[in-house]
Design a protein around this motif. Structure first.
Motif, short mmCIF file in Angstrom:
data_model
loop_
_atom_site.label_atom_id
_atom_site.label_comp_id
_atom_site.label_asym_id
_atom_site.label_seq_id
_atom_site.Cartn_x
_atom_site.Cartn_y
_atom_site.Cartn_z
N LYS A 89 1.04 -0.95 0.04
CA LYS A 89 -0.18 -0.27 0.05
C LYS A 89 0.73 1.78 -0.11
O LYS A 89 0.23 2.56 -0.58
CB LYS A 89 -1.02 -0.46 1.15
CG LYS A 89 -0.01 -0.23 2.31
CD LYS A 89 -1.14 0.03 3.57
CE LYS A 89 -0.43 -0.83 4.82
NZ LYS A 89 -1.47 -0.20 6.21
N GLU A 90 2.16 1.34 0.23
CA GLU A 90 2.97 2.71 -0.10
C GLU A 90 3.55 2.60 -0.63
O GLU A 90 3.61 3.57 -1.52
CB GLU A 90 4.47 2.00 1.28
CG GLU A 90 3.73 2.60 2.80
CD GLU A 90 3.04 0.97 3.24
OE1 GLU A 90 3.61 0.47 2.97
OE2 GLU A 90 2.53 1.56 4.63
N GLU A 91 3.23 1.28 -1.69
CA GLU A 91 4.59 1.46 -2.34
C GLU A 91 3.10 1.98 -4.03
O GLU A 91 3.74 2.84 -5.54
CB GLU A 91 5.24 0.20 -3.85
CG GLU A 91 6.09 -0.46 -2.12
CD GLU A 91 6.86 -1.77 -2.97
OE1 GLU A 91 7.69 -2.42 -3.10
OE2 GLU A 91 6.12 -2.64 -3.14
N ILE A 92 1.89 1.95 -4.17
CA ILE A 92 1.82 2.00 -5.15
C ILE A 92 1.10 3.83 -4.36
O ILE A 92 0.12 3.83 -6.22
CB ILE A 92 0.08 1.29 -4.57
CG1 ILE A 92 -0.72 1.19 -5.64
CG2 ILE A 92 -0.32 1.35 -3.42
CD1 ILE A 92 -0.60 0.33 -6.94
N LYS A 93 1.67 4.09 -3.85
CA LYS A 93 1.55 6.16 -3.90
C LYS A 93 1.87 6.45 -4.43
O LYS A 93 1.69 7.71 -4.24
CB LYS A 93 0.82 6.07 -2.57
CG LYS A 93 -0.92 5.31 -2.00
CD LYS A 93 -1.70 6.00 -2.44
CE LYS A 93 -3.03 5.61 -1.77
NZ LYS A 93 -3.91 5.52 -1.78
N ILE A 94 3.52 5.45 -4.43
CA ILE A 94 4.01 6.60 -5.30
C ILE A 94 4.00 6.69 -7.05
O ILE A 94 4.93 5.53 -7.59
CB ILE A 94 5.51 5.94 -5.25
CG1 ILE A 94 5.28 6.28 -3.21
CG2 ILE A 94 6.88 6.86 -5.59
CD1 ILE A 94 7.00 5.09 -2.80
#
Length: 366
Positions: A89-94
């Motif tokens: 969920k952190e990676e998909i926001k970059i």
């Protein structure tokens, strides 16, 4: 977890040394693809699926914010060479273009760069900081001036607030440093009460003197450990020739036991054929013994244990058969489904290899 939905980006990779250019995948995920953005890797080598036995896959991701993530991939099908990675969920926001590289690290020390590629993460409208649009009709220069002055005042107020916050953080940091300094002073006071270097050295000298006196007295007593009767008993022990004779008898017994084991043929696959002797296995206690000589290709399944054979180790196993035709050896993997795969080779002349001897392969069972 059941009933999961994924947005799949499939990446078919051919592993060779002829095309190592960066692959533009055309894959586009959204910042709202939380837990559903999945990369699927399908790897092939020499026209067949790349086996994924005894290997760990690493995916390197370089994002637009400068961060680099190194993640383990999940092996879905080790025989067909299929693996996956689901962005967290952190990676998909970059959002932006993501540069990536897939690498394989084998347990025998080898490593393999599969391919470099890129894909995109698009910022979803729900993640946009949308400000209501406003239209201004500026009648004269004074109206424009007032608009600029208002914006400048807002900016100055924001700067002052941020400055006050920074001062508060500095004060807190200074307080923490003072507390650490006080604790260090307390430690120094404790150290002052510790024994001096000269005192410790004197104690060590005294202990060494007592130990030497004990060993000197111990050495003067010739019978403190071995009595004359015990020495005489040792002199009557077995001779060198008698021990050698017993060792030869034990060796003959072991060879006879090995030959009397029940040997069963391994079912050959994908063009593998019998060389000098058939590829066979036998169970001896907690070991799976292999023997024979085969001709086979590497990097594919060459045989499988028949039904009723011992269960292979859950995590698989590896052995090192010798090659025929020249000197060297290869790696033989036994997967937990009973399939054998030859991979890798170290030989004096690789082109002269005519087959593989399996007699030295012993696999511990779970």
């Amino acid at each position: 977890m059941s009933n999961q939905i994924f947005k799949n980006g499939v990446l078919p990779f051919i592993v060779d040394a002829y095309d190592q250019s960066v692959y533009d995948s055309k894959i586009v995920f959204s910042t709202q693809d939380i837990g559903t953005a999945r990369l699927i890797f399908k790897m092939r080598k020499d026209g067949v699926p790349l086996p994924l036995s005894a290997v760990e896959g690493k995916l390197v991701l370089l994002f637009t914010d400068g961060s680099k993530h190194i993640r383990n991939i999940t092996l879905l099908d080790k025989v067909e060479g299929v693996a996956e990675y689901i962005l967290n969920k952190e990676e998909i926001k970059i959002y932006g273009r993501v540069q990536a590289s897939l690498n394989l690290f084998y347990k025998n020390g080898q490593s393999l760069s599969v391919h470099e590629f890129n894909f995109d993460i698009k910022k979803n409208l729900i993640d946009e900081n949308i400000v209501p649009a406003a239209e201004y009709y500026i009648d004269d220069f004074q109206s424009l001036k007032s608009q600029v002055e208002r914006k400048a005042a807002e900016l100055e107020a924001d700067i002052n607030k941020r400055t006050d916050d920074m001062k508060g953080n500095i004060d807190q940091f200074s307080k923490e440093l003072k507390e650490q300094l006080n604790r260090m002073k307390e430690k120094l006071e404790d150290i002052d009460g510790v024994e001096t270097k000269e005192g410790a050295q004197q104690k060590a000298k005294n202990a060494l003197r007592d130990a030497k006196a004990y060993t000197d007295n111990h050495a003067l007593d010739a019978e403190i450990h071995v009595t004359p009767q015990l020495k005489q008993a040792w002199d009557a022990k077995e001779t060198k020739e008698g021990a050698q004779e017993k060792a030869q008898e034990a060796l003959k017994s072991a060879i006879a036991h090995y030959d009397n084991l029940t040997w069963i043929n391994v079912t050959l696959k994908n063009g593998a054929s019998t060389g000098d002797r058939p590829f066979q296995f036998a169970k001896l206690g907690g070991l799976l013994l292999l023997r024979g000589h085969i001709k086979a290709n590497r990097e594919i399944v060459i045989g499988v244990l028949p039904e009723g054979a011992p269960q292979p180790p859950i995590k698989g196993a590896v052995a090192s058969p010798s090659v025929s035709g020249t000197t060297g050896h290869s790696k033989l993997f036994l997967n937990n489904n009973g399939e054998f795969v030859l991979t890798g080779i170290q030989a004096k002349n690789e082109n002269a290899v005519t087959g593989y001897y399996l007699d030295s392969c012993i696999i511990p069972l779970d």
